[in-house]
Design an enzyme around this catalytic site. Sequence first.
Site, PDB file in Angstrom:
ATOM      1  N   HIS A   1      48.583  13.475  33.791  1.00 28.89           N
ATOM      2  CA  HIS A   1      48.243  12.157  34.311  1.00 28.89           C
ATOM      3  C   HIS A   1      47.282  12.380  35.478  1.00 28.89           C
ATOM      4  O   HIS A   1      47.288  13.437  36.104  1.00 28.89           O
ATOM      5  CB  HIS A   1      49.493  11.420  34.786  1.00 28.89           C
ATOM      6  CG  HIS A   1      50.426  11.031  33.687  1.00 28.89           C
ATOM      7  ND1 HIS A   1      50.049  10.231  32.632  1.00 28.89           N
ATOM      8  CD2 HIS A   1      51.735  11.339  33.475  1.00 28.89           C
ATOM      9  CE1 HIS A   1      51.069  10.061  31.814  1.00 28.89           C
ATOM     10  NE2 HIS A   1      52.100  10.731  32.292  1.00 28.89           N
TER      11      HIS A   1
ATOM     12  N   CYS B   1      43.599  10.512  32.868  1.00 25.65           N
ATOM     13  CA  CYS B   1      43.030   9.247  33.320  1.00 25.65           C
ATOM     14  C   CYS B   1      42.247   9.469  34.605  1.00 25.65           C
ATOM     15  O   CYS B   1      42.531  10.369  35.390  1.00 25.65           O
ATOM     16  CB  CYS B   1      44.134   8.221  33.574  1.00 25.65           C
ATOM     17  SG  CYS B   1      44.981   7.671  32.080  1.00 25.65           S
TER      18      CYS B   1
END
Length: 242
Positions: free
Chosen positions: A89, A132
């Site tokens: 992430h 991301c």
Amino acid sequence: MSSPQPLEEETYDMSGARVALTLCVTKAREGSEADLVALERMFQQLGFESTIKRDPTAQQFQEEVEKFQQAIDARKDFISCAFVVLMAHGLEGYLEGEDEQMVELENLFKVLNNKNCQALRAKPKVYIVQACRGEKKDPGQTVGGDNIEMITKDSLQTIPTYTDTLHIYSTVEGYISYRHDKDGSYFIQTLVDVFINRKGPILELLTEVTRRMAEAELVQEGEERKVNPEIQSTLRKQLYLQ
């Protein structure tokens, strides 16, 4: 009519060892194992010595890249290039370790630059970042009347410190990067397919990856989304993996 072969001085010497390090947070990232399997297949086919580390903490991200650099510099044989794959992430400029702490991407990148890694000086260093870079979602834009195909599934005396590096991000700054909970990320799966099955300089291959991703329709929470990678290059020569 076939295109002329590039001159030797215009391409990186890939006759030596190829090394790869993959650091992947699998926790709360369904589909990660499919990406790891695909990457391992790619590295094996392209002749890389590949190491995978699962679920590193933020500190371990830094430590593992530094150990990778130390091992490279300690080798006596010729090193042609290094790949570092970072999957977690993230936010713009940061990755989240398994411990939910953040590590700065720039601190990882600089470990292998021409100043800090002598064995890779003037050699290609490729970073692949599947993470991301923000929260934005791209619904896509209509272009003309085109139908978009639906797809569900070194001899230099001195060189600058930051040359010979290629950063490949799974998405552009500020945007989400998508991952299927079983099939893995469309970015990694597409990149592996292109790198294994096509030949040509790496920037040409990455243009094909971008084209395929741009044509794909990804569905998230019932909404069609668009996503494309971003490539940042300071390569001085053509890099051929096959």
